[in-house]
Design a protein around this motif. Structure first.
Motif, mmCIF file in Angstrom:
data_model
loop_
_atom_site.group_PDB
_atom_site.id
_atom_site.type_symbol
_atom_site.label_atom_id
_atom_site.label_comp_id
_atom_site.label_asym_id
_atom_site.label_seq_id
_atom_site.Cartn_x
_atom_site.Cartn_y
_atom_site.Cartn_z
ATOM 1 N N VAL A 1 78.126 99.799 -65.385
ATOM 2 C CA VAL A 1 78.114 100.522 -64.109
ATOM 3 C C VAL A 1 76.720 100.477 -63.495
ATOM 4 C CG1 VAL A 1 78.373 102.797 -63.052
ATOM 5 C CG2 VAL A 1 80.043 102.013 -64.732
ATOM 6 N N GLY A 2 75.695 100.632 -64.351
ATOM 7 C CA GLY A 2 74.321 100.556 -63.851
ATOM 8 C C GLY A 2 74.015 99.203 -63.242
ATOM 9 N N VAL A 3 74.446 98.125 -63.896
ATOM 10 C CA VAL A 3 74.221 96.774 -63.362
ATOM 11 C C VAL A 3 74.927 96.606 -62.021
ATOM 12 C CG1 VAL A 3 74.692 94.327 -63.744
ATOM 13 C CG2 VAL A 3 73.827 95.734 -65.620
ATOM 14 N N VAL B 1 73.553 125.163 -71.537
ATOM 15 C CA VAL B 1 72.473 124.556 -70.738
ATOM 16 C C VAL B 1 72.886 123.256 -70.052
ATOM 17 C CG1 VAL B 1 70.629 125.595 -72.105
ATOM 18 C CG2 VAL B 1 71.576 123.407 -72.798
ATOM 19 N N GLN B 2 74.121 122.787 -70.249
ATOM 20 C CA GLN B 2 74.519 121.545 -69.592
ATOM 21 C C GLN B 2 74.671 121.762 -68.094
ATOM 22 O OE1 GLN B 2 77.213 118.266 -71.087
ATOM 23 N NE2 GLN B 2 78.695 119.440 -69.901
ATOM 24 N N VAL B 3 74.237 120.780 -67.311
ATOM 25 C CA VAL B 3 74.350 120.828 -65.857
ATOM 26 C C VAL B 3 75.335 119.752 -65.424
ATOM 27 C CG1 VAL B 3 73.140 120.653 -63.661
ATOM 28 C CG2 VAL B 3 71.988 121.653 -65.646
ATOM 29 N N SER B 4 76.323 120.156 -64.630
ATOM 30 C CA SER B 4 77.351 119.217 -64.161
ATOM 31 C C SER B 4 77.152 118.906 -62.693
ATOM 32 C CB SER B 4 78.745 119.809 -64.387
ATOM 33 O OG SER B 4 78.968 120.067 -65.763
ATOM 34 N N GLY B 5 77.702 117.781 -62.285
ATOM 35 C CA GLY B 5 77.610 117.352 -60.902
ATOM 36 C C GLY B 5 78.163 115.953 -60.767
ATOM 37 N N PRO B 6 77.933 115.291 -59.633
ATOM 38 C CA PRO B 6 78.408 113.910 -59.486
ATOM 39 C C PRO B 6 77.680 113.010 -60.479
ATOM 40 C CG PRO B 6 76.928 114.506 -57.688
ATOM 41 C CD PRO B 6 77.201 115.768 -58.451
ATOM 42 N N ALA B 7 78.434 112.128 -61.158
ATOM 43 C CA ALA B 7 77.870 111.281 -62.203
ATOM 44 C C ALA B 7 77.909 109.828 -61.775
ATOM 45 C CB ALA B 7 78.646 111.465 -63.513
ATOM 46 N N ALA B 8 76.818 109.115 -62.032
ATOM 47 C CA ALA B 8 76.755 107.695 -61.661
ATOM 48 C C ALA B 8 77.810 106.883 -62.396
ATOM 49 C CB ALA B 8 75.357 107.144 -61.965
ATOM 50 N N GLY B 9 78.160 107.303 -63.624
ATOM 51 C CA GLY B 9 79.148 106.562 -64.401
ATOM 52 C C GLY B 9 80.529 106.540 -63.772
ATOM 53 N N LEU B 10 80.816 107.495 -62.868
ATOM 54 C CA LEU B 10 82.131 107.542 -62.221
ATOM 55 C C LEU B 10 82.137 106.854 -60.858
ATOM 56 C CD1 LEU B 10 83.043 111.268 -62.994
ATOM 57 C CD2 LEU B 10 83.956 109.239 -64.119
ATOM 58 N N ILE C 1 81.948 94.436 -65.862
ATOM 59 C CA ILE C 1 81.318 93.721 -64.743
ATOM 60 C C ILE C 1 82.256 92.663 -64.164
ATOM 61 C CG2 ILE C 1 79.445 92.134 -64.144
ATOM 62 C CD1 ILE C 1 77.685 93.615 -66.155
ATOM 63 N N LEU C 2 82.958 91.939 -65.049
ATOM 64 C CA LEU C 2 83.765 90.810 -64.584
ATOM 65 C C LEU C 2 85.184 91.209 -64.192
ATOM 66 C CD1 LEU C 2 82.683 88.146 -67.235
ATOM 67 C CD2 LEU C 2 81.867 88.384 -64.873
ATOM 68 N N LEU C 3 85.793 92.176 -64.911
ATOM 69 C CA LEU C 3 87.203 92.487 -64.706
ATOM 70 C C LEU C 3 87.449 93.815 -64.011
ATOM 71 C CD1 LEU C 3 88.558 91.373 -68.221
ATOM 72 C CD2 LEU C 3 88.454 90.029 -66.106
ATOM 73 N N VAL D 1 69.219 100.365 -63.109
ATOM 74 C CA VAL D 1 68.459 99.647 -64.142
ATOM 75 C C VAL D 1 68.229 100.544 -65.361
ATOM 76 C CG1 VAL D 1 66.237 98.565 -64.660
ATOM 77 C CG2 VAL D 1 67.383 98.099 -62.489
ATOM 78 N N GLN D 2 67.935 101.816 -65.134
ATOM 79 C CA GLN D 2 67.692 102.737 -66.245
ATOM 80 C C GLN D 2 68.951 102.992 -67.064
ATOM 81 O OE1 GLN D 2 65.855 106.184 -64.280
ATOM 82 N NE2 GLN D 2 63.942 105.658 -65.321
ATOM 83 N N MET D 3 70.125 102.801 -66.487
ATOM 84 C CA MET D 3 71.363 103.017 -67.229
ATOM 85 C C MET D 3 71.582 101.955 -68.309
ATOM 86 S SD MET D 3 73.904 104.263 -64.148
ATOM 87 C CE MET D 3 75.348 104.460 -65.185
ATOM 88 N N VAL D 4 70.894 100.818 -68.184
ATOM 89 C CA VAL D 4 70.916 99.824 -69.267
ATOM 90 C C VAL D 4 69.832 100.250 -70.252
ATOM 91 C CG1 VAL D 4 70.806 97.392 -69.862
ATOM 92 C CG2 VAL D 4 71.611 98.080 -67.595
ATOM 93 N N ASN D 5 70.205 101.142 -71.161
ATOM 94 C CA ASN D 5 69.253 101.814 -72.051
ATOM 95 C C ASN D 5 69.051 100.987 -73.317
ATOM 96 O OD1 ASN D 5 67.969 103.596 -73.896
ATOM 97 N ND2 ASN D 5 68.695 105.335 -72.684
ATOM 98 N N LEU D 6 67.834 100.491 -73.529
ATOM 99 C CA LEU D 6 67.546 99.699 -74.723
ATOM 100 C C LEU D 6 67.660 100.543 -75.992
ATOM 101 C CD1 LEU D 6 64.492 97.576 -73.492
ATOM 102 C CD2 LEU D 6 66.896 96.923 -73.613
ATOM 103 N N GLY D 7 67.393 101.839 -75.871
ATOM 104 C CA GLY D 7 67.550 102.709 -77.038
ATOM 105 C C GLY D 7 68.981 102.737 -77.537
ATOM 106 N N HIS D 8 69.945 102.718 -76.614
ATOM 107 C CA HIS D 8 71.358 102.688 -77.015
ATOM 108 C C HIS D 8 71.689 101.370 -77.713
ATOM 109 C CE1 HIS D 8 72.310 105.773 -73.617
ATOM 110 N NE2 HIS D 8 71.868 106.359 -74.709
#
Length: 748
Positions: A127-129, A64-73, A375-377, A347-354
């Protein structure tokens, strides 16, 4: 066979086709936005969505996994595009896919699970920031800078130079995204990203706002084969490995996470990595973004009812049809609306649950360092910094030594050393041992699974010095005899002691690991042909528990000195020692049906409970009497039915008459709750009434009034495994007051 095939197609039509349409509606706006954040042609996002759906969906190992372009990359891709150009970036994606394919063929997928999730979550948050900061400039009508710091520095000037219509479109998009989850469920059937872009596009078209628009009608059909990157080949190889490993790790971690959201076939990680590799080779050759498993689309797929990989495949088909047949419609979407979508996603990628999850395991420093360094390097530097810190913390935990000291009543000092004893823990170990007073009698417990020579020398030298100064040291090793073997000069074990399986004595027999029945060697004179549960349990006690508790029972054999009289129900689900964390010799226990205490002089006459009360208070000198009831008590159900449920059990019917006072008190104080939950309320009231019944005995009442004896009411909720305090009907030295019992009373 034909029937199975028909059933399979029916299931696909019923579940997977509708789910694929939902994922398609989610994928199109996200793919366009991620392509924009990556600095790539917008068509590259749609190409990656098509390839990720069709190729990775067909060849991957997840159902059931769906692949595609990922924001993390996107952060990696934007840097590669700036450094090598777009066509060379496509070649890097193709080569990264080949690396993933090789790793999958050689069964290396599970190695990716060794990466600390705190590093992955910290990287994605960073990456989200970065995405949010860069695209915020586009929302405000400007252009993004090359780094997060530059975006922050330029932000005040960008705010001062606002572009009215463009800012309005961005704010409108963010507002729709934020409010969409609060709308009725029928409205929320349309995915929020699609709804936000439609609202923004229609509003800008209706009012004729001056916004930037995008046109894909020609670029979708354009194609040129990727070219080799020009530059230092070491850096090119590093880029290929970075894309391969980041995309692979994100896909594998996503597939593991999504496995917990559905009940279908479990993921094959090596097949998944192989499928991702082929997909990245194809998307690189066609001019698309790198492909990875995406948690947002995969979650939407599961929630929409997908059962098989056909949902992911069909979603890719729908994206292809849309790109070829309706690509012209994308020119209606304002570029600022896509940027606002990216700001919201970032903003949603900064997940407080994590953050809460890693906080529970003490890994917040890894999360924060990874996030800050990315972020810095930069991405690669940040991930390496996070991995290095995670490794250091893991090494610290593995070598951490705890030394606990307490003084017994007889003046002996009890010291427990726990952990893996290596030379790294010698400084702390030596410091703690030197604080032990000279000449003290010490019982030293070694609760360790490894001891190297440096740790042995530290303990052995301290022991010799302590005994030379007149003290004594008795060493007890709870696992393998590391110290004893080292002191005797015997060969040490080469590896850590394997942990012993926990003695799960608290589990019911039916839930423990079953063993085949075997002939019985008579146990203390007993005989039998096949070992029953009780004799098997006795053997387990002799083998595991008796050696540990024998010193306690040797001391208790002389005399018992319990501090509590514990009156509870005979129900098999109530274990006094378990729910009170008490040990041998603590509780003087009376058990009967309904945890009843017959009132003084009541009929039918019963001496067993009275005898126990007299012996406990006048001979043993207990200072507490506890009455413990429980939820769903069958005895109270019988009392509530007026004895009807006792059926043809005359002894039980006579015994339950002792509960009539509980029923009367229940009707008096809780008469308005005779329906709905009446049984459990009666169970609590019954505890209160039995505390009152105890005070009908003169000696008990005198000790209570003198402050020598305390009455305590407990109620055990079996379903939630929680113990509640039940207040008495009247304070010990006060007149009787009405007291309603609520579920929240005295909850621990």
């Amino acid at each position: 066979m034909i029937r199975d095939t028909q059933s399979s197609w029916a299931s696909t039509l019923r579940h997977d086709v509708p789910a694929s349409l939902v994922v398609f509606l989610v994928a199109v706006p996200l793919s366009l936005g991620i392509a924009m954040a990556s600095g790539a042609p917008l068509a590259a996002g749609l190409i990656a969505a098509v390839v990720g759906g069709i190729v990775a969906g067909a060849l991957g190992g997840s159902a059931v996994q769906v692949s595609g372009p990922a924001a993390g990359l996107s952060l990696v891709v934007v840097d590669l595009v700036h450094t090598y150009g777009w066509r060379a970036t496509c070649m890097i994606t193709l080569l990264a896919g080949a690396v993933q394919l090789v790793l999958g063929v050689f069964k290396a997928a599970r190695a990716a699970l060794a990466v600390s999730p705190a590093v992955i979550h910290g990287m994605l948050a960073a990456v989200g920031v970065i995405i949010a900061l860069s695209q915020l400039h586009v929302v405000l009508g400007g252009s993004s800078q090359r780094s997060a710091i530059a975006n922050i520095v330029e932000l005040p000037g960008q705010i001062a130079d606002l572009h009215g219509h463009k800012v309005a479109v961005g704010l409108l998009t963010i507002t729709v995204l934020a409010l969409w989850t609060r709308l009725p469920k029928r409205v929320r059937a349309v995915p929020a990203p699609l709804a936000a872009l439609l609202v923004a596009a229609l509003t800008a078209w209706t009012f004729g706002w001056d916004v930037t628009r995008v046109d894909l009608s020609d670029t979708v059909t354009e194609w040129a084969f990727p070219v080799l990157p020009q530059g230092d080949w070491h850096l090119v190889v590093a880029a290929v490995l970075l894309v391969a490993l980041l995309a692979g790790c994100e896909s594998l971690l996503c597939s593991v996470a999504i496995d917990g959201k559905h009940g279908g076939r479990r993921v094959d990680l090596d097949q998944e990595l192989t499928g991702q590799g082929v997909a990245n080779m194809v998307t690189g050759a066609l001019g698309g973004l790198p492909v990875a498993g995406v948690i947002v689309r995969s979650t939407a797929n599961v929630q929409a009812g997908a059962r098989t990989r056909w949902s992911a495949i069909l979603h890719g088909v729908w994206v292809l049809v849309f790109a070829l047949g309706f690509g012209w419609s994308i020119k209606l979407i304002p570029l600022e609306a896509l940027a606002a979508l990216l700001v919201f996603i970032g903003v949603q990628m900064v997940n407080l649950g994590h953050i809460r999850k890693v906080h529970g395991h003490g890994e917040v420093p890894v999360y924060v360092v990874t996030m800050g360094a990315v972020i810095l390097l930069g991405l690669a530097e940040g991930v390496l910094a996070g991995l290095a810190l995670a490794a250091l913390l893991a090494l610290r935990r593995l070598t951490w030594v705890t030394v606990l000291k307490r003084e017994d009543r007889d003046g002996r000092l009890h010291v427990t050393i726990s952990g893996s004893l290596t030379f790294l823990g010698v400084p702390r170990l030596t410091h703690e041992l030197r604080t032990i007073p000279a000449g003290a009698a010490v019982d030293l417990d070694l609760n360790i699974d490894f001891m190297d020579n440096g740790a042995f020398e530290a303990i052995h030298s301290w022991r010799l010095d302590h005994e030379r100064m007149g003290g004594t040291v008795d060493i007890d090793e709870l696992h393998d005899e590391w110290y004893t073997l080292a002191a005797s000069g015997a060969r040490m074990f080469p590896v850590k002691s394997p942990p012993k399986a926990p003695d799960r004595w608290w589990l019911p027999w039916a839930q423990r690991r079953r063993r085949p029945a075997r002939p019985v060697v008579p146990l203390d004179g007993a005989s039998g042909q096949e070992e029953c549960q009780l004799t098997a349990g006795a053997r387990e006690f002799h083998r595991r528990t008796a050696p540990l508790v024998r010193p306690i029972f040797t001391e208790l054999a002389r005399k018992q000195q319990p501090t509590h009289l514990f009156i509870t129900c005979a129900d098999s689900r109530i274990m006094p020692s378990l729910i009170t964390a008490s040990g041998p010799g603590d509780l003087f226990t009376v058990r009967n049906i309904g945890n009843l205490v017959p009132r003084r002089g009541s009929e039918p006459h019963d001496d067993s409970v009275v005898a126990a009360i007299e012996y406990a208070t006048q001979v043993l000198g207990v200072h507490t009497i506890t009455v413990c009831g429980h939820s769903g008590c069958g005895a109270m159900a019988g009392v509530l039915s007026g004895g009807v449920q006792a059926g043809s059990l005359p002894g039980l019917r006579r015994w339950l008459r002792h509960g009539d006072h509980s029923l009367a008190t229940f009707i008096e104080t809780e008469g308005d709750r005779l329906h709905g939950g009446a049984l459990d309320v009666l169970c609590r009231v019954n505890v209160q009434q039995q505390l009152e019944n105890l005070r009908t005995y003169r000696k008990v009442d005198e000790q209570i009034r003198a402050g020598k004896l305390e009455l305590v009411g407990l109620y055990f909720d079996i379903g939630s495994a929680r113990v509640h305090m039940v207040p008495p009907l009247r304070p010990p030295l006060a007149v009787k007051t009405d007291r309603r019992v609520t579920a929240a009373d005295g909850q621990f």
